[in-house]
Design a protein around this motif. Structure first.
Motif, mmCIF file in Angstrom:
data_model
loop_
_atom_site.group_PDB
_atom_site.id
_atom_site.type_symbol
_atom_site.label_atom_id
_atom_site.label_comp_id
_atom_site.label_asym_id
_atom_site.label_seq_id
_atom_site.Cartn_x
_atom_site.Cartn_y
_atom_site.Cartn_z
ATOM 1 N N ALA A 390 0.824 -1.199 0.000
ATOM 2 C CA ALA A 390 0.000 0.000 0.000
ATOM 3 C C ALA A 390 0.863 1.256 0.000
ATOM 4 C CB ALA A 390 -0.925 0.000 1.222
ATOM 5 N N GLU A 391 1.977 1.201 0.717
ATOM 6 C CA GLU A 391 2.844 2.373 0.811
ATOM 7 C C GLU A 391 3.529 2.675 -0.514
ATOM 8 O OE1 GLU A 391 3.763 5.149 4.000
ATOM 9 O OE2 GLU A 391 2.350 3.501 3.716
ATOM 10 N N VAL A 392 3.848 1.634 -1.265
ATOM 11 C CA VAL A 392 4.464 1.837 -2.576
ATOM 12 C C VAL A 392 3.495 2.536 -3.522
ATOM 13 C CG1 VAL A 392 5.317 0.637 -4.630
ATOM 14 C CG2 VAL A 392 6.117 -0.042 -2.389
ATOM 15 N N ALA A 393 2.188 2.351 -3.263
ATOM 16 C CA ALA A 393 1.184 2.971 -4.119
ATOM 17 C C ALA A 393 1.066 4.475 -3.892
ATOM 18 C CB ALA A 393 -0.174 2.309 -3.890
ATOM 19 N N VAL A 394 1.666 4.979 -2.824
ATOM 20 C CA VAL A 394 1.653 6.413 -2.560
ATOM 21 C C VAL A 394 2.701 7.097 -3.431
ATOM 22 C CG1 VAL A 394 2.011 8.204 -0.826
ATOM 23 C CG2 VAL A 394 0.874 6.070 -0.198
ATOM 24 N N ARG A 395 2.267 8.088 -4.148
ATOM 25 C CA ARG A 395 3.201 8.779 -5.038
ATOM 26 C C ARG A 395 4.185 9.619 -4.226
ATOM 27 N NH1 ARG A 395 -0.165 10.922 -10.356
ATOM 28 N NH2 ARG A 395 -0.698 8.841 -11.161
ATOM 29 N N GLN A 396 5.432 9.257 -4.370
ATOM 30 C CA GLN A 396 6.505 9.961 -3.658
ATOM 31 C C GLN A 396 7.732 9.953 -4.544
ATOM 32 O OE1 GLN A 396 7.358 8.569 0.357
ATOM 33 N NE2 GLN A 396 9.530 8.965 0.046
ATOM 34 N N PRO A 397 8.337 11.092 -4.795
ATOM 35 C CA PRO A 397 9.524 11.120 -5.649
ATOM 36 C C PRO A 397 10.702 10.429 -5.008
ATOM 37 C CG PRO A 397 9.194 13.263 -4.634
ATOM 38 C CD PRO A 397 7.976 12.448 -4.295
ATOM 39 N N GLY A 398 11.526 9.781 -5.810
ATOM 40 C CA GLY A 398 12.691 9.090 -5.293
ATOM 41 C C GLY A 398 13.953 9.924 -5.285
ATOM 42 N N TRP A 399 13.916 11.065 -5.979
ATOM 43 C CA TRP A 399 15.152 11.852 -6.092
ATOM 44 C C TRP A 399 15.652 12.419 -4.752
ATOM 45 C CZ3 TRP A 399 15.178 16.820 -4.434
ATOM 46 C CH2 TRP A 399 13.975 17.524 -4.415
ATOM 47 N N PRO A 400 14.756 12.769 -3.789
ATOM 48 C CA PRO A 400 15.313 13.268 -2.515
ATOM 49 C C PRO A 400 16.186 12.226 -1.813
ATOM 50 C CG PRO A 400 13.000 13.859 -2.704
ATOM 51 C CD PRO A 400 13.274 12.880 -3.800
ATOM 52 N N ALA A 401 15.740 10.977 -1.824
ATOM 53 C CA ALA A 401 16.533 9.922 -1.186
ATOM 54 C C ALA A 401 17.850 9.721 -1.923
ATOM 55 C CB ALA A 401 15.743 8.611 -1.171
#
Length: 462
Positions: A390-401
């Motif tokens: 479910a958490e992967v389904a949340v749109r979150q950019p990967g560039w900050p990490a």
């Protein structure tokens, strides 16, 4: 990476269902369902003890004597470094029961698609550890059977690959047995060493050189322990959700700390007696004969059991970056590449190559830990629980990490000290290597700022 990618058939597969179920595990990086969760947290003690009490730890201890540290000073340095390195591993191991997910697959939460970079680095890291441990296992088997070194290494790698292919439960069972075997062997070795060897107590360096040597040796010890941070939940992901987190933490901490400290202390006490010929030195120290033969056999078996875990985690890392290979096939790929690296390390100047490989392959781990730990804190604060899919389904950019990770790695460069490169800060501090500490702190701080500024957008569920 979306939900479909997470649940693709190639990343799933057959799983053990209970303790002692030695079925060949073809399961990959998808979360372990509740029906397949089993085991008690005490198994983390043996699974993290047996693979670390090896000739790699002993040889690392000899580096302290080579830096000019006496036994007392070196002991304090390795204790500090090992405990500091083991704490993140123990903490990350507690994530396995909560999520049913291995460490690199969990890193997709902050990194998203950019997990390809730490995933590839982790895959290469597994290969390097295969070499660091397999080198001594191959040398022991070559002496034991009178085989050419390359053939002995091939046999060791073949055996470890078989255990790695069999998977999670077989690895846990093997490590439980090897814990007893290795402990008995090292008790005998400790008695022989402390009873017939003069331990160098005095430091041979002083002033700034002493401080630099202390910090460098402490970092070497830390690098050994913290190297498990990118593997930690791989070997706890089948534990039930109800598993006590404090117990999982303590057992993992004890497994990592006791094993590394024991091996390094022996190496530090032996000093230059073992030198580049650690395996031959152990055989000689035990007087050859039956005892020496048993020692060589145990060293070889230890390499097999330890590297099986590297192959296992390496296969999960390769799947994490999106390579569509079944986990057992990926484990074979890791083993084959490690063979060439072992031959290179054995070709000469072992001490320098060993120290360089040991430090270089670990510099990325603290920045990685900094990112994933801060991300976990944001996701779980106020007692919140979450489902990985479910958490992967949340749109979150990967560039900050990714950017925080790269900034942490970059900030560590001036503090590095290897024969390949010595940063200006390390030179100014008499060879002290503080890169691991800097990388962890900087990446954590940078990612904290990003998480406060860049928020997840919305849930995008199938």
């Amino acid at each position: 990476m979306d939900r479909t990618a997470l649940t693709a058939d190639v990343f799933g597969g057959r799983m053990p269902k209970r303790a002692g179920d030695l079925v060949v595990e073809s399961h990959g990086i998808t979360p372990i369902p509740d029906a397949n969760r089993f085991g008690r947290p005490i198994r983390l003690l043996t699974v993290f003890f047996a693979p670390n009490l090896t000739m790699t730890a002993v040889f690392s201890g000899t580096l302290g004597a080579g830096l000019g540290l006496g036994f007392g000073t070196g002991l304090v340095a390795l204790l500090v470094g090992t405990v500091l390195g083991a704490i993140p591993v123990a903490y990350l191991a507690t994530w396995g029961p909560l999520t049913g997910t291995a460490q690199l697959p969990l890193a997709r939460l902050p990194f998203r698609g950019t997990v390809v970079l730490p995933g590839l680095v982790q895959w290469l890291n597994s290969i390097a550890w295969d070499a660091l441990v397999g080198l001594f296992g191959g040398d022991a088997l070559a002496q034991l059977l009178g085989l050419p070194f390359w053939l002995a290494v091939a046999i060791v790698l073949l055996l470890q690959c078989a255990v790695g292919v069999l998977g999670y439960e077989v690895i846990h069972r093997v490590q439980a047995v090897m814990t007893v075997v290795i402990a008995v062997f090292f008790i005998v070795l400790s008695v022989k060493l402390l009873g017939g060897h003069t331990v160098a107590v005095a430091n041979t360096v002083s002033g700034g050189d002493l401080v630099g040597a202390f910090l460098l040796f402490s970092t070497i010890a830390l690098s050994l322990a913290i190297s498990w941070a990118s593997y930690a939940s791989d070997f706890s992901r089948y534990l039930p959700k109800s598993t006590s987190r404090p117990r999982a933490f303590v057992y993992t901490l004890l497994g990592v700390t006791l094993s590394f400290v024991w091996g390094e202390v022996l190496g530090l006490a032996a000093g230059q007696t073992l030198s580049d010929q650690t395996t031959a030195g152990i055989n000689t120290l035990l007087g050859g004969g039956v005892l020496g033969t048993v020692a060589l056999l145990v060293i070889a078996l230890t390499a097999v059991s330890s590297n099986a875990m590297n192959d296992y985690s390496g296969s999960l890392a390769l799947q994490t970056v999106g390579v569509r290979l079944r986990r057992p096939v990926s484990a074979v790929v890791v083993t084959v590449i490690a063979f060439a690296l072992i031959l290179w390390m054995h070709s000469g100047d072992l001490a320098s190559k060993f120290e360089d490989v040991l430090l270089v392959i670990g510099y990325w781990v603290p920045p990685f830990v900094g990112v994933v730990t801060i991300d976990w804190w944001f996701r779980t604060r106020r007692g919140r629980r979450f489902d990985v899919l479910a958490e992967v389904a949340v749109r979150q950019p990967g560039w900050p990490a990714l950017l925080a990770f790269l900034v942490g790695c970059g900030a560590a460069v001036p503090f590095m000290n290897t024969s390949l490169f010595t940063g200006p800060v390390a030179e100014a501090t008499h060879g002290a290597d503080l890169a691991y500490y800097v990388g962890l702190i900087v990446s954590g701080l940078v990612y904290t700022v990003f998480r406060l500024v860049v928020r997840p957008q919305r849930a995008d569920r199938d």
